[in-house]
Every structure is written in C-alpha cells, then in structure tokens.
Scaffold this motif. Structure first.
Motif, PDB file in Angstrom:
ATOM      1  N   THR A 265       0.829  -1.205   0.000  1.00  0.00           N
ATOM      2  CA  THR A 265       0.000   0.000   0.000  1.00  0.00           C
ATOM      3  C   THR A 265       0.864   1.257   0.000  1.00  0.00           C
ATOM      4  N   ILE A 266       1.908   1.251   0.800  1.00  0.00           N
ATOM      5  CA  ILE A 266       2.812   2.410   0.853  1.00  0.00           C
ATOM      6  C   ILE A 266       3.485   2.630  -0.494  1.00  0.00           C
ATOM      7  N   LEU A 267       3.952   1.550  -1.111  1.00  0.00           N
ATOM      8  CA  LEU A 267       4.597   1.653  -2.414  1.00  0.00           C
ATOM      9  C   LEU A 267       3.627   2.162  -3.476  1.00  0.00           C
ATOM     10  N   MET A 268       2.376   1.731  -3.410  1.00  0.00           N
ATOM     11  CA  MET A 268       1.358   2.198  -4.354  1.00  0.00           C
ATOM     12  C   MET A 268       1.142   3.701  -4.211  1.00  0.00           C
ATOM     13  N   ILE A 269       1.017   4.167  -2.969  1.00  0.00           N
ATOM     14  CA  ILE A 269       0.795   5.591  -2.723  1.00  0.00           C
ATOM     15  C   ILE A 269       1.975   6.409  -3.241  1.00  0.00           C
ATOM     16  N   MET A 270       3.180   5.918  -2.984  1.00  0.00           N
ATOM     17  CA  MET A 270       4.366   6.646  -3.431  1.00  0.00           C
ATOM     18  C   MET A 270       4.453   6.687  -4.955  1.00  0.00           C
ATOM     19  N   GLY A 271       4.125   5.580  -5.600  1.00  0.00           N
ATOM     20  CA  GLY A 271       4.131   5.568  -7.058  1.00  0.00           C
ATOM     21  C   GLY A 271       3.145   6.557  -7.633  1.00  0.00           C
ATOM     22  N   PHE A 272       1.958   6.622  -7.038  1.00  0.00           N
ATOM     23  CA  PHE A 272       0.927   7.564  -7.498  1.00  0.00           C
ATOM     24  C   PHE A 272       1.401   9.014  -7.359  1.00  0.00           C
ATOM     25  N   THR A 375       9.680   1.606  -6.362  1.00  0.00           N
ATOM     26  CA  THR A 375       8.334   1.155  -5.992  1.00  0.00           C
ATOM     27  C   THR A 375       7.902  -0.038  -6.835  1.00  0.00           C
ATOM     28  N   LEU A 376       8.287  -0.036  -8.098  1.00  0.00           N
ATOM     29  CA  LEU A 376       7.943  -1.158  -8.967  1.00  0.00           C
ATOM     30  C   LEU A 376       8.611  -2.448  -8.501  1.00  0.00           C
ATOM     31  N   ILE A 377       9.921  -2.401  -8.274  1.00  0.00           N
ATOM     32  CA  ILE A 377      10.640  -3.590  -7.813  1.00  0.00           C
ATOM     33  C   ILE A 377      10.180  -3.993  -6.414  1.00  0.00           C
ATOM     34  N   GLY A 378       9.857  -2.999  -5.577  1.00  0.00           N
ATOM     35  CA  GLY A 378       9.384  -3.288  -4.233  1.00  0.00           C
ATOM     36  C   GLY A 378       8.107  -4.103  -4.226  1.00  0.00           C
ATOM     37  N   VAL A 379       7.189  -3.786  -5.126  1.00  0.00           N
ATOM     38  CA  VAL A 379       5.947  -4.563  -5.216  1.00  0.00           C
ATOM     39  C   VAL A 379       6.245  -5.998  -5.643  1.00  0.00           C
ATOM     40  N   MET A 380       7.194  -6.166  -6.550  1.00  0.00           N
ATOM     41  CA  MET A 380       7.537  -7.515  -7.024  1.00  0.00           C
ATOM     42  C   MET A 380       8.085  -8.398  -5.902  1.00  0.00           C
ATOM     43  N   ASP A 381       8.629  -7.777  -4.858  1.00  0.00           N
ATOM     44  CA  ASP A 381       9.144  -8.556  -3.734  1.00  0.00           C
ATOM     45  C   ASP A 381       8.034  -9.281  -2.973  1.00  0.00           C
ATOM     46  N   HIS A 382       6.784  -8.916  -3.252  1.00  0.00           N
ATOM     47  CA  HIS A 382       5.664  -9.468  -2.474  1.00  0.00           C
ATOM     48  C   HIS A 382       4.758 -10.372  -3.306  1.00  0.00           C
ATOM     49  N   SER A 397      -0.757   0.789 -12.769  1.00  0.00           N
ATOM     50  CA  SER A 397      -2.023   1.524 -12.787  1.00  0.00           C
ATOM     51  C   SER A 397      -1.989   2.696 -11.820  1.00  0.00           C
ATOM     52  N   MET A 398      -1.439   2.488 -10.623  1.00  0.00           N
ATOM     53  CA  MET A 398      -1.357   3.584  -9.652  1.00  0.00           C
ATOM     54  C   MET A 398      -0.447   4.700 -10.149  1.00  0.00           C
ATOM     55  N   GLN A 399       0.689   4.341 -10.731  1.00  0.00           N
ATOM     56  CA  GLN A 399       1.572   5.360 -11.287  1.00  0.00           C
ATOM     57  C   GLN A 399       0.892   6.097 -12.433  1.00  0.00           C
ATOM     58  N   THR A 400       0.173   5.357 -13.254  1.00  0.00           N
ATOM     59  CA  THR A 400      -0.505   5.963 -14.394  1.00  0.00           C
ATOM     60  C   THR A 400      -1.636   6.870 -13.942  1.00  0.00           C
ATOM     61  N   ILE A 453       6.865   9.884   3.987  1.00  0.00           N
ATOM     62  CA  ILE A 453       6.486   8.472   3.868  1.00  0.00           C
ATOM     63  C   ILE A 453       7.726   7.590   3.772  1.00  0.00           C
ATOM     64  N   SER A 454       8.688   8.021   2.936  1.00  0.00           N
ATOM     65  CA  SER A 454       9.900   7.222   2.740  1.00  0.00           C
ATOM     66  C   SER A 454      10.668   7.045   4.041  1.00  0.00           C
ATOM     67  N   TRP A 455      10.766   8.101   4.805  1.00  0.00           N
ATOM     68  CA  TRP A 455      11.608   8.084   6.003  1.00  0.00           C
ATOM     69  C   TRP A 455      10.970   7.322   7.162  1.00  0.00           C
ATOM     70  N   PHE A 456       9.664   7.529   7.358  1.00  0.00           N
ATOM     71  CA  PHE A 456       9.020   7.005   8.562  1.00  0.00           C
ATOM     72  C   PHE A 456       8.206   5.730   8.344  1.00  0.00           C
ATOM     73  N   PHE A 457       7.770   5.448   7.136  1.00  0.00           N
ATOM     74  CA  PHE A 457       6.803   4.365   6.952  1.00  0.00           C
ATOM     75  C   PHE A 457       7.284   3.212   6.083  1.00  0.00           C
ATOM     76  N   MET A 458       8.364   3.398   5.338  1.00  0.00           N
ATOM     77  CA  MET A 458       8.837   2.308   4.494  1.00  0.00           C
ATOM     78  C   MET A 458       9.682   1.330   5.288  1.00  0.00           C
ATOM     79  N   ASP A 459       9.579   0.051   4.927  1.00  0.00           N
ATOM     80  CA  ASP A 459      10.383  -0.982   5.583  1.00  0.00           C
ATOM     81  C   ASP A 459      11.857  -0.781   5.262  1.00  0.00           C
ATOM     82  N   LYS A 460      12.713  -1.032   6.244  1.00  0.00           N
ATOM     83  CA  LYS A 460      14.155  -0.853   6.037  1.00  0.00           C
ATOM     84  C   LYS A 460      14.817  -2.049   5.382  1.00  0.00           C
TER      85      LYS A 460
END
Length: 468
Positions: A265-272, A375-382, A397-400, A453-460
């Motif tokens: 969800t975080i990656l989707m929001i960032m891509g958008f 964000t694209l590669i991050g989604v593929m990790d899941h 789709s979210m980026q678009t 979002i990147s600093w506080f909410f993304m997984d390290k």
C-alpha cells in the motif's frame, strides 16, 4: 556473472525497451504542441489538458486487466494486441478533425501503456535474480528515453511542420515492432494459468475514472451545479460497483489481498504521488517556456530544456535496479524524495530562466525515476513469479493514475488566473506568472509528503514474508 546473463538476454531487453520507448514517445510527442492544439480547436485549457492524461487514463485501467490476461493466456499474445490497438490510435491521430476525435485516438494509445506489465513479466520469467532487477531498471529507464525522443522530435516537427505530422514518425516504428515481437518473442507456456477475466471490474473502473476526469475538468462556474452533483454521485456509485465486482470476482482486477499488505500500500501511494508531481511539471513546461507570461521561446526550446532531464531519467532506472538487491527500496526512495523537494524549491525561489528550468528538471527527473523504479521492484518482492504481470499492472495503474491526475491539476491551477494579450499576431488568453509558482509550490508539498512516507513508513529491509 550478472553482466553475462544480461548480455545473453540483450536482444530481448532491446526489443522490450524499444516497445516502452515507442509508447512513451507517442505519449509525450504532443507536449510542445499543447498550446497550438488549444488554439487550433478553440477549446478551454482545461479540455486541452486531457490530451496527455487520457492516454494514461486508459492505460491505468487496462494495465492490471491486460496483466491478468497475460498471466492467464500468454504475455506475447496480449503484447501484440496492445501494440495493434496502439497503432490504430496513431492512425486516428493524424486525421483528428476536432478535440474529441483526438482524445479518442489518444485513448487508444493507452493500450501501449497497458503493455508495460507484460514487458516486466517477460523479463522476470526469463531472467534469473538479481539480473532481472537490473533488466526491469533498464526497461524503466526507457520511460525517460521515450520521453526524450518524443519531446525533442515533437518539438522540432511542431515548429517546422504541424503537430499532426508527429504521428507519421511513430506509425512505421509501431508496425516494425509488431513484426519483431511476433517473430522473435516466443510464448512461455509454463506461466499460463487460465481462468476468467474481470470484465465487470474493468468496465466499472474505466467509467469511474472517466467520470472523475470530467468532474475535475469542469469550469469553475460549473463545479457547484446540479450537473456536477450528478457526476459526483455517479462517481461514487461506479466506484461502489467496482469494489463489489472485485469482492465477488473469481479473478479480480485488483487483488485486495495484495493491496492489504502494508508495504505494498505504501509503495502504491508513493508511485501515485511521484508520477502525479512529475506530470504536473511536464504539463506546465510548454506554458512556462513558450507563453509571453513565461520565457516566450519557440517550441524547439521546450525539447532542449527537457532533454537533459530525460537523460537523467534514463540513467537513474538501471542504477536503482543495481542498488535495490543490496540496500532495499527505502534508501532510494528517500534519496529520490530529497531530489524532488530540492528541484521544487529551486524552481520556487529562483526567477524563470532556461538554466534554472533545465537544472531543476534534471534533478526532478532523476529523483522521479529512482522512486518509480524502486516502488515497482518493491511490489515484485511481495508476489509470486507467475503473477508478475498482474501485480505490476496494479502498481503501473497507480503510477498511471498519478500521471493522469497531474496534468488535470495543473490545468485547474493555470485556469485560476489568466490574462488576454497579443501573441504571434493574435489575441491569446494565457496564465499569469503567479500560477506557475502555484504549481511549483504544489510540487514541493507533494515531494515533502513523499519524503515523510519514505523516512518514517517504508520498511528498512527487503520483504521476507509470504508471497501473494
């Protein structure tokens, strides 16, 4: 070893990269011509601002649908279908007698955007890790390469001939790519899963986005009216239908199990948000550069200012693909967000100049490409490998959607304050210089939010949980 693998698949990478490059060139070739299109068809700027996002609207809806179809029935088959529809849109664009025909042709070109998840899936299915991440980064870099070719070629053709002639450059290339894909890409039968397609989700989502675009595009005096209220209510109802369709579909357009994972969800929001900010600036560039309230230069200057940024975009994708297997997605997203913020501040505090716009656009384009690739590669990790096209279709789709919304937001901001003046021997209605800085400020706010979002909410760390 990684270099040897990439070399082995260089032909495949080149062909898929050329496909992405062609589509992005077609999407951006009219950037320098937006002023002429608005004047030729005598339409308000808010309707002209659909020219760029309508491609992305169709692409946003079709990307997860085409991705699912590719996973089920074959990536090559769907890639050929998308390129054929894209070619039809190019042919229509030459003959467009009015803004509405042009918008329909641009909508058909959105099928090209929908083909991107198929390219990612073909790469991931054929190239071993971690070389596949680099391959995906290379394809992502073609966004910038395509934009580079589209803007520079479109600027020259628009100034020397007509914006319609830009399509004559793209049509033979599209035909050649269709032939090459049909000859050199073979179907990977082992990744076909079969099953039905979510036509109800596709059609309801497309209608929802179309109605939302209409609502946002209404002139200020019509936003508070019964018509606007009806459009708003229709948006709510069609979105409710879409959610219901997704809950009841055997193979939904948007897999809610994937969307319920917090990192995704975080990656989707960032891509958008990243592509939203990028397209806001891209939509505004020809106005700032060409109109008398800006720099008042010719169409070629639009390309010359944007080209260095697209080169930075091309470099950032592969570099990010190389970094992520070692350091994950968080650090690249932080770096990219800092670049976006810095570019926005530079534009806001400096007087308009060719040098300032060029440097800021380079910084912004590099940061955008870093975040988009991460964000694209991050989604593929899941996700599982056999669902690559489906899942990357969702992030695509979210980026678009961000790319579709950005030009509309810019159009609305530019409409807030306009003046009439003589330009090229005619009377033009143009935005005031204050509206340009309002767009710059909006980009700064979005960039700061991305940094937060990147600093506080993304997984390290990279994902180590269950695949969907």
């Amino acid at each position: 070893m990684k270099q040897e693998i990439i070399k082995r698949y260089s032909g495949l990478l080149l062909l898929l990269s050329l496909t992405v490059m062609l589509v992005m060139a077609g999407e951006s070739m009219l950037t320098a011509a937006l002023v002429e299109i608005e004047h030729e068809f005598s339409v308000p700027g808010i309707y002209e601002s659909w020219v760029l996002p309508v491609v992305l609207l169709v692409g946003a809806v079709a990307a997860p649908f085409v991705g699912s179809a590719g996973d089920r029935y074959g990536h090559r088959k769907l890639l050929l279908l998308c390129l054929s529809i894209y070619l039809l849109g190019l042919v229509m664009g030459i003959l467009a007698p009015d803004i509405w025909t042009l918008l329909i042709s641009r909508g058909l070109q959105g099928a090209g955007i929908a083909a991107f998840p198929l390219a990612y899936a073909i790469i991931r299915n054929r190239m071993p890790e971690p070389a596949a991440d680099v391959g995906i980064g290379v394809i992502s870099a073609m966004y910038g390469a395509g934009t580079f070719i589209g803007v520079i070629t479109g600027s020259f053709i628009t100034e020397s001939f007509s914006w319609r002639m830009t399509y004559l450059v793209l049509i033979p290339v599209a035909i050649l790519l269709i032939i090459l894909v049909s000859v050199f890409i073979r179907e990977n039968e082992s990744h076909k899963r079969g099953g039905s397609l979510d036509w109800a989700g596709f059609s309801s989502f497309l209608l929802f986005l179309f109605l939302a675009l209409v609502l946002f595009s209404l002139p200020a005096e019509e936003k508070i009216s019964l018509f606007a209220a009806g459009i708003g209510l229709s948006c709510i109802l069609t979105f409710a239908v879409f959610l219901y369709a997704e809950k009841t579909a055997v193979h939904p357009l948007a897999d809610l199990r994937l969307l319920q994972k917090r990192p995704v969800t975080i990656l989707m929001i960032m891509g958008f948000l990243t592509i939203l900010a990028f397209m806001m600036l891209l939509q505004m560039m020809p106005y700032v550069i060409r109109l008398p309230t800006g720099l008042s230069f010719s169409a070629e200057i639009v390309g010359l200012i944007i080209v260095p940024g697209t080169l930075c975009d091309m470099m950032a994708g592969p570099l990010t693909g190389r970094m992520i297997p070692r350091i994950g997605c968080r650090i690249p997203c932080v770096i990219g967000s800092l670049m976006l913020t810095g570019a926005g501040v530079m534009l806001f505090v400096s007087p308009l100049s060719v040098e300032g716009l060029t440097v800021a656009w380079m910084l912004f384009s590099f940061g955008m490409s870093v975040i988009a690739t991460a964000t694209l590669i991050g989604v593929m990790d899941h996700i599982r490998e056999d669902r690559t096209a489906e899942a990357t279709g969702i992030i695509q789709s979210m980026q678009t959607l961000g790319g579709m919304t950005g030009p509309v937001v810019t159009g609305l901001l530019l409409e807030t304050s306009q003046v009439s003046m003589e330009h090229l021997g005619e009377t033009w209605t143009v935005p005031t210089i204050d509206t340009y800085y309002l767009v710059f400020l909006s980009v700064i706010v979005i960039s700061l939010f991305l940094l937060l979002i990147s600093w506080f909410f993304m997984d390290k760390k990279k994902n180590s949980g269950e695949y969907v």
